[in-house]
Scaffold this motif. Structure first.
Motif, PDB file in Angstrom:
ATOM      1  N   ARG A   1       5.221   3.855   0.706  1.00 25.75           N
ATOM      2  CA  ARG A   1       5.396   2.413   0.673  1.00 25.75           C
ATOM      3  C   ARG A   1       6.362   2.012   1.778  1.00 25.75           C
ATOM      4  O   ARG A   1       7.369   2.708   2.004  1.00 25.75           O
ATOM      5  CB  ARG A   1       5.979   2.072  -0.713  1.00 25.75           C
ATOM      6  N   VAL A   2       6.084   0.944   2.469  1.00 26.91           N
ATOM      7  CA  VAL A   2       6.985   0.472   3.525  1.00 26.91           C
ATOM      8  C   VAL A   2       7.565  -0.882   3.123  1.00 26.91           C
ATOM      9  O   VAL A   2       6.832  -1.786   2.703  1.00 26.91           O
ATOM     10  CB  VAL A   2       6.261   0.360   4.881  1.00 26.91           C
ATOM     11  N   ARG A   3       8.877  -0.983   3.243  1.00 26.44           N
ATOM     12  CA  ARG A   3       9.585  -2.220   2.903  1.00 26.44           C
ATOM     13  C   ARG A   3      10.506  -2.569   4.072  1.00 26.44           C
ATOM     14  O   ARG A   3      11.107  -1.682   4.685  1.00 26.44           O
ATOM     15  CB  ARG A   3      10.389  -1.991   1.622  1.00 26.44           C
ATOM     16  N   PHE A   4      10.596  -3.835   4.358  1.00 27.68           N
ATOM     17  CA  PHE A   4      11.466  -4.308   5.438  1.00 27.68           C
ATOM     18  C   PHE A   4      12.527  -5.237   4.861  1.00 27.68           C
ATOM     19  O   PHE A   4      12.255  -5.991   3.915  1.00 27.68           O
ATOM     20  CB  PHE A   4      10.644  -5.092   6.465  1.00 27.68           C
ATOM     21  N   GLY A   5      13.717  -5.216   5.454  1.00 33.31           N
ATOM     22  CA  GLY A   5      14.783  -6.131   5.040  1.00 33.31           C
ATOM     23  C   GLY A   5      15.445  -6.783   6.243  1.00 33.31           C
ATOM     24  O   GLY A   5      15.739  -6.112   7.238  1.00 33.31           O
ATOM     25  N   TRP A   6      15.631  -8.099   6.162  1.00 33.74           N
ATOM     26  CA  TRP A   6      16.415  -8.839   7.171  1.00 33.74           C
ATOM     27  C   TRP A   6      17.638  -9.371   6.433  1.00 33.74           C
ATOM     28  O   TRP A   6      17.505 -10.173   5.485  1.00 33.74           O
ATOM     29  CB  TRP A   6      15.590  -9.982   7.776  1.00 33.74           C
ATOM     30  N   TRP A   7      18.806  -8.940   6.864  1.00 30.36           N
ATOM     31  CA  TRP A   7      20.022  -9.145   6.074  1.00 30.36           C
ATOM     32  C   TRP A   7      20.824 -10.373   6.499  1.00 30.36           C
ATOM     33  O   TRP A   7      21.033 -10.600   7.691  1.00 30.36           O
ATOM     34  CB  TRP A   7      20.932  -7.911   6.161  1.00 30.36           C
ATOM     35  N   ALA A   8      21.312 -11.081   5.509  1.00 28.93           N
ATOM     36  CA  ALA A   8      22.269 -12.168   5.704  1.00 28.93           C
ATOM     37  C   ALA A   8      23.671 -11.587   5.898  1.00 28.93           C
ATOM     38  O   ALA A   8      23.983 -10.508   5.395  1.00 28.93           O
ATOM     39  CB  ALA A   8      22.262 -13.089   4.479  1.00 28.93           C
TER      40      ALA A   8
ATOM     41  N   GLN B   1       0.844  -1.197   0.000  1.00 26.90           N
ATOM     42  CA  GLN B   1       0.000   0.000   0.000  1.00 26.90           C
ATOM     43  C   GLN B   1       0.874   1.239   0.000  1.00 26.90           C
ATOM     44  O   GLN B   1       2.011   1.199   0.424  1.00 26.90           O
ATOM     45  CB  GLN B   1      -0.878   0.013   1.254  1.00 26.90           C
ATOM     46  N   GLY B   2       0.308   2.365  -0.432  1.00 29.75           N
ATOM     47  CA  GLY B   2       1.047   3.625  -0.442  1.00 29.75           C
ATOM     48  C   GLY B   2       1.809   3.797  -1.753  1.00 29.75           C
ATOM     49  O   GLY B   2       1.968   2.856  -2.530  1.00 29.75           O
ATOM     50  N   ASP B   3       2.295   5.002  -1.948  1.00 30.63           N
ATOM     51  CA  ASP B   3       2.980   5.398  -3.187  1.00 30.63           C
ATOM     52  C   ASP B   3       4.272   4.595  -3.377  1.00 30.63           C
ATOM     53  O   ASP B   3       5.230   4.771  -2.641  1.00 30.63           O
ATOM     54  CB  ASP B   3       3.281   6.900  -3.072  1.00 30.63           C
ATOM     55  N   ALA B   4       4.259   3.744  -4.394  1.00 35.72           N
ATOM     56  CA  ALA B   4       5.402   2.841  -4.610  1.00 35.72           C
ATOM     57  C   ALA B   4       6.669   3.576  -5.033  1.00 35.72           C
ATOM     58  O   ALA B   4       7.757   3.002  -5.017  1.00 35.72           O
ATOM     59  CB  ALA B   4       5.041   1.777  -5.647  1.00 35.72           C
ATOM     60  N   SER B   5       6.542   4.846  -5.399  1.00 32.85           N
ATOM     61  CA  SER B   5       7.740   5.590  -5.801  1.00 32.85           C
ATOM     62  C   SER B   5       8.401   6.276  -4.602  1.00 32.85           C
ATOM     63  O   SER B   5       9.432   6.926  -4.749  1.00 32.85           O
ATOM     64  CB  SER B   5       7.384   6.621  -6.872  1.00 32.85           C
ATOM     65  N   GLN B   6       7.798   6.122  -3.416  1.00 29.75           N
ATOM     66  CA  GLN B   6       8.387   6.697  -2.194  1.00 29.75           C
ATOM     67  C   GLN B   6       8.419   5.614  -1.128  1.00 29.75           C
ATOM     68  O   GLN B   6       7.407   5.318  -0.512  1.00 29.75           O
ATOM     69  CB  GLN B   6       7.547   7.861  -1.694  1.00 29.75           C
ATOM     70  N   VAL B   7       9.597   5.063  -0.939  1.00 31.55           N
ATOM     71  CA  VAL B   7       9.734   3.902  -0.061  1.00 31.55           C
ATOM     72  C   VAL B   7      10.462   4.293   1.230  1.00 31.55           C
ATOM     73  O   VAL B   7      11.518   4.935   1.194  1.00 31.55           O
ATOM     74  CB  VAL B   7      10.523   2.771  -0.774  1.00 31.55           C
ATOM     75  N   ILE B   8       9.870   3.900   2.353  1.00 33.82           N
ATOM     76  CA  ILE B   8      10.562   3.980   3.644  1.00 33.82           C
ATOM     77  C   ILE B   8      10.956   2.547   3.977  1.00 33.82           C
ATOM     78  O   ILE B   8      10.111   1.652   4.034  1.00 33.82           O
ATOM     79  CB  ILE B   8       9.645   4.540   4.754  1.00 33.82           C
ATOM     80  N   MET B   9      12.264   2.323   4.148  1.00 33.17           N
ATOM     81  CA  MET B   9      12.735   0.959   4.374  1.00 33.17           C
ATOM     82  C   MET B   9      13.325   0.822   5.774  1.00 33.17           C
ATOM     83  O   MET B   9      14.053   1.695   6.241  1.00 33.17           O
ATOM     84  CB  MET B   9      13.770   0.589   3.314  1.00 33.17           C
ATOM     85  N   LEU B  10      12.963  -0.274   6.443  1.00 34.83           N
ATOM     86  CA  LEU B  10      13.509  -0.597   7.761  1.00 34.83           C
ATOM     87  C   LEU B  10      14.267  -1.912   7.662  1.00 34.83           C
ATOM     88  O   LEU B  10      13.776  -2.849   7.004  1.00 34.83           O
ATOM     89  CB  LEU B  10      12.389  -0.763   8.796  1.00 34.83           C
ATOM     90  N   GLY B  11      15.433  -2.000   8.300  1.00 30.37           N
ATOM     91  CA  GLY B  11      16.205  -3.224   8.173  1.00 30.37           C
ATOM     92  C   GLY B  11      16.959  -3.598   9.440  1.00 30.37           C
ATOM     93  O   GLY B  11      17.187  -2.772  10.336  1.00 30.37           O
ATOM     94  N   ALA B  12      17.317  -4.875   9.490  1.00 27.92           N
ATOM     95  CA  ALA B  12      18.072  -5.424  10.619  1.00 27.92           C
ATOM     96  C   ALA B  12      18.816  -6.668  10.121  1.00 27.92           C
ATOM     97  O   ALA B  12      18.270  -7.407   9.293  1.00 27.92           O
ATOM     98  CB  ALA B  12      17.129  -5.821  11.750  1.00 27.92           C
ATOM     99  N   HIS B  13      20.025  -6.895  10.622  1.00 25.48           N
ATOM    100  CA  HIS B  13      20.695  -8.131  10.185  1.00 25.48           C
ATOM    101  C   HIS B  13      20.183  -9.295  11.020  1.00 25.48           C
ATOM    102  O   HIS B  13      20.013  -9.200  12.237  1.00 25.48           O
ATOM    103  CB  HIS B  13      22.219  -8.017  10.180  1.00 25.48           C
ATOM    104  N   LEU B  14      19.932 -10.392  10.311  1.00 27.01           N
ATOM    105  CA  LEU B  14      19.321 -11.573  10.927  1.00 27.01           C
ATOM    106  C   LEU B  14      20.364 -12.617  11.312  1.00 27.01           C
ATOM    107  O   LEU B  14      20.049 -13.570  12.010  1.00 27.01           O
ATOM    108  CB  LEU B  14      18.288 -12.144   9.934  1.00 27.01           C
ATOM    109  N   ASP B  15      21.595 -12.438  10.883  1.00 30.19           N
ATOM    110  CA  ASP B  15      22.649 -13.405  11.238  1.00 30.19           C
ATOM    111  C   ASP B  15      23.263 -13.056  12.589  1.00 30.19           C
ATOM    112  O   ASP B  15      23.225 -11.907  13.038  1.00 30.19           O
ATOM    113  CB  ASP B  15      23.754 -13.430  10.166  1.00 30.19           C
ATOM    114  N   SER B  16      23.830 -14.067  13.229  1.00 30.00           N
ATOM    115  CA  SER B  16      24.635 -13.864  14.448  1.00 30.00           C
ATOM    116  C   SER B  16      26.096 -14.164  14.113  1.00 30.00           C
ATOM    117  O   SER B  16      26.406 -14.637  13.016  1.00 30.00           O
ATOM    118  CB  SER B  16      24.165 -14.815  15.554  1.00 30.00           C
ATOM    119  N   VAL B  17      26.977 -13.907  15.065  1.00 29.17           N
ATOM    120  CA  VAL B  17      28.332 -14.447  14.949  1.00 29.17           C
ATOM    121  C   VAL B  17      28.257 -15.940  15.290  1.00 29.17           C
ATOM    122  O   VAL B  17      27.248 -16.410  15.844  1.00 29.17           O
ATOM    123  CB  VAL B  17      29.340 -13.725  15.878  1.00 29.17           C
TER     124      VAL B  17
END
Ligand code: PHE
Ligand code: ZN
Ligand code: ZN
Ligand code: ZN
Length: 284
Positions: free
Chosen positions: A122-129, A73-89
């Protein structure tokens, strides 16, 4: 903005702890605890109605995957992205580093889906390797985006270590207007923040910043020592590191206190609602 359920955040952390326990004690990229973590997060998001993409990061240990979830939902040309790394040491289960950021943005994502407000952006989330061996997952993601897609990301917010046992309240100071949104929230609950310096260049926001994308984020401190002035401000113990189990086997569920987890989760929701929810938001 909604109050984020601390109990739900802790349930996600408990699941990540169980995954580590069942997979040799860690959730490191290239080890079986990582894909198990991906499955947990991706399934919760799919069940909530997200479009979920698993992006294979060929430059990551084990060619592990990033999880990308977009709220449709929301304007796809304006993205707010939230992220966090999902890996541990590999030394431990990584419950503060970075189960905390991962669980918190997962619960924020699920809360957004549940509340289903009108969206300006638009809201997008990322969990990083594979953050731990050089921000590899987030670098891979940013490099995979054509320039036209990069410019649609108006802000990237990063959450890495937000439940340190001897916590402080640090706000990334890369972009003053983004920092101001978090500071505004903390002011309403009577908490003084400091600009983050310990994390500069050391987490996934650096991958976005290098590509010219405005970044922000929160942290409660890693191996740096709490000063006397910081103890005055936040309590805890001066002369000790912010996280006594940073990159160690003891970074478990019992190393993570409720208070910073609760306040930071609510701060994330506040910022997301401020930046993306509504029917119009400012000149951006
Ligand atoms: N947590 C980062 C890591 O994965 C390092 C870091 C330290 C990030 C301090 C933010 C703040 O090792
Ligand atoms: Zn709350
Ligand atoms: Zn780390
Ligand atoms: Zn980290």
């Amino acid at each position: 903005a909604p109050d984020i359920s601390l109990a739900n955040v802790k349930a996600h952390l408990s699941a990540l702890q169980t995954i580590a326990n069942q997979n040799g004690g860690n959730r490191a990229s290239g080890r079986p605890g990582y894909p198990a973590s991906v499955s947990y997060v991706a399934q919760k998001l799919r069940d909530a109605g997200y479009n979920v993409t698993l992006q294979t990061c060929s430059s990551c240990a084990g060619s592990n995957q990033n999880v990308i979830a977009e709220w449709p939902q929301g304007d796809a040309s304006q993205v707010i992205m939230l992220g966090a790394h999902l890996d541990s040491v590999s030394a431990g289960p990584g419950i503060n580093d970075n189960g905390s950021g991962s669980a918190s943005i997962l619960e924020v994502a699920l809360t957004l889906a549940r509340e289903n407000p009108a969206m300006a952006k638009r809201v997008r989330f990322g969990w990083w390797a594979d953050e731990e061996s050089g921000l590899r997952g987030s670098k891979f993601y940013v490099n995979s985006l054509p320039q036209t897609e990069r410019t649609k990301i108006k802000t990237y917010l990063n959450f890495d270590m937000i439940g340190s046992d001897n916590w402080g309240y640090f706000v990334y100071d890369d972009v003053a207007s983004v920092k101001a949104v978090f500071d505004e929230y903390f002011r309403t609950i009577g908490i003084q923040t400091e600009g983050d310096t310990e994390g500069d260049g050391r987490s996934d926001h650096a991958s976005f910043k290098s590509a010219g994308i405005p970044v922000g984020g929160l942290a409660t401190g890693a191996g740096y020592t709490k000063s006397a002035a910081q103890q005055q401000k936040w309590g805890g113990t001066a002369g000790r590191p912010f996280d006594s189990c940073y990159h160690r086997a003891c970074d478990t569920l019992s190393n993570i206190p409720d208070t910073p987890l609760e306040k930071n989760s609510d701060a994330i929701a506040y910022a997301l609602w401020k930046l993306a929810v509504g029917t119009s938001t400012g000149p951006d």
